[in-house]
Design an enzyme around this catalytic site. Sequence first.
Site, PDB file in Angstrom:
ATOM      1  N   SER A   1      -1.000  65.003  82.144  1.00  0.00           N
ATOM      2  CA  SER A   1      -0.315  64.213  82.866  1.00  0.00           C
ATOM      3  C   SER A   1       1.074  63.665  81.973  1.00  0.00           C
ATOM      4  O   SER A   1       1.778  64.473  81.692  1.00  0.00           O
ATOM      5  CB  SER A   1      -1.025  62.760  83.195  1.00  0.00           C
ATOM      6  OG  SER A   1      -0.492  61.975  84.380  1.00  0.00           O
TER       7      SER A   1
ATOM      8  N   ASP B   1      -2.350  66.075  94.220  1.00  0.00           N
ATOM      9  CA  ASP B   1      -1.699  65.523  93.393  1.00  0.00           C
ATOM     10  C   ASP B   1      -0.138  65.327  93.604  1.00  0.00           C
ATOM     11  O   ASP B   1       0.322  66.573  93.856  1.00  0.00           O
ATOM     12  CB  ASP B   1      -1.941  66.023  91.907  1.00  0.00           C
ATOM     13  CG  ASP B   1      -1.491  65.302  90.688  1.00  0.00           C
ATOM     14  OD1 ASP B   1      -0.860  64.286  90.743  1.00  0.00           O
ATOM     15  OD2 ASP B   1      -1.632  65.748  89.537  1.00  0.00           O
TER      16      ASP B   1
ATOM     17  N   HIS C   1      -5.787  64.123  90.836  1.00  0.00           N
ATOM     18  CA  HIS C   1      -5.208  63.938  89.266  1.00  0.00           C
ATOM     19  C   HIS C   1      -6.324  63.066  88.493  1.00  0.00           C
ATOM     20  O   HIS C   1      -7.125  62.375  88.768  1.00  0.00           O
ATOM     21  CB  HIS C   1      -3.930  63.061  89.436  1.00  0.00           C
ATOM     22  CG  HIS C   1      -3.220  62.749  88.427  1.00  0.00           C
ATOM     23  ND1 HIS C   1      -2.344  63.671  87.814  1.00  0.00           N
ATOM     24  CD2 HIS C   1      -3.133  61.796  87.197  1.00  0.00           C
ATOM     25  CE1 HIS C   1      -1.614  63.188  86.635  1.00  0.00           C
ATOM     26  NE2 HIS C   1      -2.242  62.135  86.324  1.00  0.00           N
TER      27      HIS C   1
END
Length: 380
Positions: A225, A319, A349
């Site tokens: 991320s 996501d 995610h």
Amino acid sequence: MGLRVSLLPRVRGGGRPCIVGRMATPSLTTLVRDRAALLALRVPLSWVNVATGAPVEIDGRTLDARAQWLLRVFEKSGRKPTHTLPLPEARAQFEAGMKAMSASLLPMGLGAPPIGEIVDRAIPGPAGPLPIRIYRPAGVRPDAPAILFLHGGSWNLGGLDAYDDPCRFLASASGCVVIGLDYRLAPEHPFPAAVEDSIAAWRWLASNAASLDLSPRRLVVAGDSAGGNLAAAVAQATRHDATPPALQLLIYPALDLRMDSRSYDLYAEGFLLTRAGMEWARRQYLADPAQADDPRASPGLATDLAGLPPALIFTAGFDVLRDEAVAYAERLRAAGVRTTHRDFPGLIHGFIGMRGTLQAAARAMDDIVGALRHELAVVA
């Protein structure tokens, strides 16, 4: 559990020094709520299918049934979206959620991954000492490969404790020494502080690899991320160094803070990371919205990708960040960079912290480690 050694100076109350801007200790109520919610995930799959209703299908992908149940359980538990909370509460909730996910490993029979030694220490940073945590697998040989791991959390959440289990798993399963970095968090330390810390940590690792019994030829920069964003930025900034990364491992990375890809429209809400959550993260991280065009903030916008290290890029099907990572993989290949991209179509995610909760996440993490081991064998 592994031998834990601290080389950090002691502070009032014991423990390691705290970087300005870290979260408060999660409340007991928050921990109990999150762990109770995760226990609800232990019901048989046949019950899950009844409780969640029709499968969620978007863009030719079907959401994993237990991921769908996880989202439903979190919704019913009273867990508020992170971006709606005051920052200290958001940080506490993120920490509690990651710890709850780790606690759920025990009922799954997985337990904490075995580690030979864990060392906390500090290294020089651009604005003062940077805490790191070194995970050394049991029986690891000298000249071992190593991973500099940069944690996720929207550039303003998370830290070494929140990501303890993912780092343990990567070290234990891959045979690599893993070095987790506690970079400075926004908004107290806005862009480019986290980038500068990450580059400094890479160069420290590269310079000290031999003294740490690590192979300078097999050093990996990795992150998920926001950490994937930083890992990509490090790979770009250090490609011409004497010791560049041998490999970049990017797990559902945030690569384009303009946030205008199609996946932002498809998965804008309802799948843990939302458009509103990313807009909140961007406001916290960037002092000026125009900084989204800076390749250090949006590595996917870099014009010159030649000479970058081989890339392993993994995405989640549901996501908002998916399409920008897919586009980056395509651009890397076009620039002659050996690139492997794999999408886990049913996942959401954050699955790096869900291997004890979702079987599909556990399989994904096994696949990621398998790809990593294969690439490191090629480098060797």
